[in-house]
Scaffold this motif. Sequence first.
Motif, PDB file in Angstrom:
ATOM      1  N   TYR A   1       0.771  -1.220  -0.007  1.00 12.88           N
ATOM      2  CA  TYR A   1      -0.183   0.059   0.016  1.00 12.88           C
ATOM      3  C   TYR A   1       0.786   1.263   0.123  1.00 12.88           C
ATOM      4  O   TYR A   1       0.544   2.477  -0.846  1.00 12.88           O
TER       5      TYR A   1
ATOM      6  N   GLU B   1       2.125   2.456  -3.282  1.00 15.29           N
ATOM      7  CA  GLU B   1       1.310   3.183  -4.243  1.00 15.29           C
ATOM      8  C   GLU B   1       0.721   4.676  -3.553  1.00 15.29           C
ATOM      9  O   GLU B   1       0.800   5.414  -4.160  1.00 15.29           O
ATOM     10  N   TYR B   2       0.628   4.630  -2.231  1.00 15.22           N
ATOM     11  CA  TYR B   2       0.217   5.699  -1.716  1.00 15.22           C
ATOM     12  C   TYR B   2       1.046   6.232  -0.573  1.00 15.22           C
ATOM     13  O   TYR B   2       1.097   6.095   0.662  1.00 15.22           O
ATOM     14  N   ARG B   3       2.280   6.588  -1.089  1.00 14.43           N
ATOM     15  CA  ARG B   3       3.512   7.009   0.005  1.00 14.43           C
ATOM     16  C   ARG B   3       2.995   8.138   0.916  1.00 14.43           C
ATOM     17  O   ARG B   3       3.792   8.054   2.196  1.00 14.43           O
ATOM     18  N   LYS B   4       2.273   9.145   0.623  1.00 15.85           N
ATOM     19  CA  LYS B   4       1.898  10.227   1.590  1.00 15.85           C
ATOM     20  C   LYS B   4       0.712   9.747   2.647  1.00 15.85           C
ATOM     21  O   LYS B   4       0.008  10.815   2.970  1.00 15.85           O
ATOM     22  N   CYS B   5       0.529   8.766   2.550  1.00 17.14           N
ATOM     23  CA  CYS B   5      -0.608   8.274   3.540  1.00 17.14           C
ATOM     24  C   CYS B   5      -0.468   8.542   4.862  1.00 17.14           C
ATOM     25  O   CYS B   5       0.695   8.385   5.371  1.00 17.14           O
TER      26      CYS B   5
ATOM     27  N   GLU C   1      -5.113   6.192   7.585  1.00 12.61           N
ATOM     28  CA  GLU C   1      -5.310   5.656   6.024  1.00 12.61           C
ATOM     29  C   GLU C   1      -4.845   4.232   5.767  1.00 12.61           C
ATOM     30  O   GLU C   1      -5.347   3.408   5.379  1.00 12.61           O
TER      31      GLU C   1
END
Length: 131
Positions: free
Chosen positions: A38, A41-45, A49
Amino acid sequence: MNVANCPKCGRVYAKNFRDICPNCYKEVELQYEKCVKYLREYRKCTLSELNEATGVSVHQIAKFIREGRISLTQAPNLAFPCEICGTDIQTGTICEGCRKKLLTDVNNMNASEQLKSQPNSKNGYGYKIGD
């Protein structure tokens, strides 16, 4: 043979260099892989989240961060709660404010103990040996 009960599931297992049984270890590794996938894909989560998307507990994610398995340089928005006050932190287990308060409390306790252990001649129960 050295055996123990797994702290996660309670099963008896042959103790090795891990502190959990092989089945629980595999489960933790799968959780880790979910988190890493995860985060790619979404490094700044954020932590919440990541928790919602993967189903991995906040405690387990924080453990991955503390162990250095999840790097905060790769995921700069991840922060986990201080174990004392709940403030978001990125390193250690307690925030700087709680660390300072704890250090002050320990120093005050040490000073108090030193005063109690010193003889006090003003109260009449101390003594002094002269030459």
